[in-house]
Scaffold this active site. Structure first.
Site, PDB file in Angstrom:
ATOM      1  N   LEU A  78       0.950  -1.186  -0.006  1.00  0.00           N
ATOM      2  CA  LEU A  78      -0.038  -0.075   0.105  1.00  0.00           C
ATOM      3  C   LEU A  78       0.964   1.232  -0.251  1.00  0.00           C
ATOM      4  O   LEU A  78       1.658   1.446   0.791  1.00  0.00           O
ATOM      5  CB  LEU A  78      -0.890   0.143   1.116  1.00  0.00           C
ATOM      6  CG  LEU A  78      -1.846  -1.272   1.433  1.00  0.00           C
ATOM      7  CD1 LEU A  78      -2.349  -1.457   2.888  1.00  0.00           C
ATOM      8  CD2 LEU A  78      -2.891  -1.018   0.572  1.00  0.00           C
ATOM      9  N   HIS A  79       0.716   2.257  -0.989  1.00  0.00           N
ATOM     10  CA  HIS A  79       1.486   3.219  -0.931  1.00  0.00           C
ATOM     11  C   HIS A  79       0.887   4.426  -1.793  1.00  0.00           C
ATOM     12  O   HIS A  79       1.673   5.501  -1.849  1.00  0.00           O
ATOM     13  CB  HIS A  79       2.958   3.133  -1.574  1.00  0.00           C
ATOM     14  CG  HIS A  79       3.104   2.741  -3.066  1.00  0.00           C
ATOM     15  ND1 HIS A  79       2.588   1.531  -3.709  1.00  0.00           N
ATOM     16  CD2 HIS A  79       3.348   3.716  -4.190  1.00  0.00           C
ATOM     17  CE1 HIS A  79       2.901   1.694  -5.023  1.00  0.00           C
ATOM     18  NE2 HIS A  79       3.133   3.002  -5.300  1.00  0.00           N
TER      19      HIS A  79
END
Ligand code: UD1
Ligand code: UDP
Length: 368
Positions: free
Chosen positions: A202-203
């Protein structure tokens, strides 16, 4: 006659490797610039150790900052580099700030640009990458596309057809060339993971920058851990926010540093499913036949849905989707079965195709 490759951020490296190898095979002189957009060992150096990539000839060391600060540093550093080397062609990759900056600099200096992974569109202008894609494609002379939908997007934007080449996906060349080295058992035991596990990455700013959205993600990851252990190689963007919200405070959530390419792809290849907001991971899971749940309202890679394992989910719908995928996967003992359908031309030959197009283009140019 030199070709200048501009890379700078994690997703650039596995895309550039097969193109550089393809051009080397044809004896074409090349120079590799690393802008320094990413600088942590795990986001940069590890790819040079693990992939078939030459050392960068120069690292511009631009580092982090706001979009304006980072882009300004990129423009200044790249302008000096392009002016001093005067390449015949500049090759840029993907949709990061380094990609767009190198394109603007080259176009203004009258140096032709080739864009690898052109034409992808999420039609979501809140994504910095969408702005980078549109600027880069508008200014590029050779546009290498990974899927047919990209050709249509470029045509809609008025890009002449004779600039567009459908060549397949160099990111997948890298995956296929490393596939024999992937070892999910070894990678999972290094991290003390059980046989059944999920991988999460997740970024995206839209997910991790805003504390409210990030809190929903933490709930999603903790909910997933009720089904199986979750390994989360956490990108530095959002790390502070997600950690402050307690993402690691669950006995079955394993928050680790970003992983090297081989460890990461090994883990993905053996996972029950992957939860992600990454662009590249949507493609890699498609080729590995691993279910991918993408926590985004859109994707610029719809071919991974039509010809792959990807599904778009929200923080509300992911629970049921994940449950269905994990149950189906647990009832299928052979998780390594190759997918029946992969997107057209994702066959490991994209780098060689791109190199041939560039060699022909150079020949025509020198004949003029
Ligand atoms: C960038 C790309 C994004 C891509 C992602 C891949 C842009 C606009 N975004 O996002 O499209 O999906 O890379 O990973 O180009 N940081 C470190 N160490 C590093 C690099 C960054 O700690 O080596 C931290 C810094 O606090 C920095 C933040 O991460 O401010 C964001 O880095 P940046 O390069 O601006 O964008 P990414 O979020 O990494
Ligand atoms: N990757 C990796 N280690 C990790 C996460 C990702 O090696 O811990 C690789 C993987 O091949 C992925 C690529 O880095 O496709 C690009 O990742 P990222 O999600 O950062 O970029 P995006 O594709 O979203 O721009």
């Amino acid at each position: 006659m030199t070709i200048l490759h501009v890379t700078g951020a994690r997703p650039n490296f596995p895309k550039a490797a097969p193109v550089i190898a393809g051009l080397a095979e044809l004896g074409i002189s090349q120079r590799l610039v690393h802008t320094g957009q990413h600088y942590d060992d795990r986001l940069s150096e590890v790819f040079f150790r693990e992939l078939d990539l030459p050392r960068p000839d120069v690292n511009l060391g631009v580092g982090s900052g706001s979009h304006a600060q980072q882009t300004a540093a990129l423009l200044t550093g790249l302008e000096a580099e392009v002016l001093s080397t005067r390449p015949e062609l500049v090759i840029v990759y993907g949709d990061v700030n380094s990609t767009m900056a190198a394109t603007i600099v080259s176009a203004k200096l009258g140096i032709p640009v080739a864009h690898v992974e052109a034409g992808l569109r999420s039609f979501d202008m809140s994504m910095p990458e969408e702005i980078n894609r549109k600027v880069t494609d508008a200014l590029s002379d050779l546009l290498f596309v990974t899927s047919p939908d990209a050709i249509a997007h470029l045509a809609d934007e008025g890009i002449p057809a004779d600039r567009i080449y459908f060549v397949g996906n160099p990111m997948i060349d890298t995956l296929l060339s490393q596939r024999d080295q992937l070892d999910s058992e070894a990678a999972r035991s290094r991290l003390s993971l059980p046989e059944d596990y999920l991988v999460a990455t997740l970024h995206r700013p839209g997910n991790v920058d805003d504390p409210e959205a990030a809190a929903e993600l933490v709930a999603v990851v903790h909910g997933a851990a009720a089904l199986a252990d979750v390994v989360l190689p956490l990108h530095p963007r959002g790390r502070a926010t997600l950690e402050a919200l307690g993402i690691g405070d669950h006995p079955r959530v394993h928050v680790v540093e970003p992983l090297g390419y081989l460890d990461f792809m090994s883990l993905v290849s053996g996972a029950l499913a992957v939860i992600t907001d990454s662009g590249g991971v949507q493609e890699e899971t498609t080729v590995l036949g691993v279910p991918c749940l993408t926590l985004r309202p859109n994707t610029e890679r719809p071919v991974t849905i039509t010809h792959g394992t990807n599904r778009l989910v929200t923080t509300r719908t992911i629970g049921a989707e994940l449950h269905a995928q994990v149950t189906a996967r647990r009832s299928n003992p052979d998780r390594s079965t190759a997918p029946a359908v992969v997107p057209p031309l994702w066959d490991g030959q994209a780098g060689a195709r791109i190199a041939r197009v560039i060699a022909d283009w150079l020949d025509h140019r020198s004949a003029r």
